[in-house]
Design a protein around this motif. Sequence first.
Motif, PDB file in Angstrom:
ATOM      1  N   GLN A  31       0.659  -1.142   0.049  1.00 39.88           N
ATOM      2  CA  GLN A  31       0.061  -0.050  -0.210  1.00 39.88           C
ATOM      3  C   GLN A  31       0.906   1.158   0.118  1.00 39.88           C
ATOM      4  N   ARG A  34       2.241   1.766  -3.293  1.00 40.37           N
ATOM      5  CA  ARG A  34       1.482   2.334  -4.251  1.00 40.37           C
ATOM      6  C   ARG A  34       1.135   3.665  -4.233  1.00 40.37           C
ATOM      7  N   SER A  35       1.159   4.206  -2.937  1.00 40.94           N
ATOM      8  CA  SER A  35       1.093   5.741  -2.674  1.00 40.94           C
ATOM      9  C   SER A  35       1.854   6.565  -2.649  1.00 40.94           C
ATOM     10  N   TYR A  43      -0.107  -2.046 -10.756  1.00 42.57           N
ATOM     11  CA  TYR A  43      -1.384  -2.529 -10.306  1.00 42.57           C
ATOM     12  C   TYR A  43      -2.559  -2.108 -10.944  1.00 42.57           C
ATOM     13  N   LYS A  45      -6.620  -1.057 -10.832  1.00 43.40           N
ATOM     14  CA  LYS A  45      -7.851  -0.394  -9.966  1.00 43.40           C
ATOM     15  C   LYS A  45      -9.207  -0.976 -10.636  1.00 43.40           C
ATOM     16  N   ARG A  48     -12.744   0.470  -6.252  1.00 46.16           N
ATOM     17  CA  ARG A  48     -12.033   0.766  -5.301  1.00 46.16           C
ATOM     18  C   ARG A  48     -10.925  -0.257  -5.071  1.00 46.16           C
ATOM     19  N   SER A  49     -11.125  -1.376  -5.641  1.00 49.05           N
ATOM     20  CA  SER A  49     -10.412  -2.515  -5.491  1.00 49.05           C
ATOM     21  C   SER A  49      -9.115  -2.454  -6.087  1.00 49.05           C
ATOM     22  N   VAL A  50      -8.123  -3.069  -5.523  1.00 46.53           N
ATOM     23  CA  VAL A  50      -6.725  -3.158  -6.082  1.00 46.53           C
ATOM     24  C   VAL A  50      -6.239  -4.433  -6.322  1.00 46.53           C
ATOM     25  N   ARG A  51      -5.592  -4.955  -7.544  1.00 47.05           N
ATOM     26  CA  ARG A  51      -5.352  -6.213  -8.034  1.00 47.05           C
ATOM     27  C   ARG A  51      -4.037  -5.993  -8.671  1.00 47.05           C
TER      28      ARG A  51
END
Length: 68
Positions: A31, A34-35, A43, A45, A48-51
């Motif tokens: 996380q 990613r930020s 990744y 989107k 709201r889901s991340v995969r």
Amino acid sequence: MAQQTLSFSDDVLATPAEAATLIRINAATLQKWRSTGENNIPYIKIGRSVRYRVSDLRAYVERHVVGG
């Protein structure tokens, strides 16, 4: 529903928790990456889901092999 076991041979979408398990790091680290853009693992989107694509995780690991 039977639970699926992920491995690097599967080309599926993994949740952040599954991705973290595969590359042996904490999900909170993914996380953070990613930020901040650190370690730039691609990744996806979906709402709201991340995969994560397992093939992208495999490529990330291969890019970090030292002396091999």
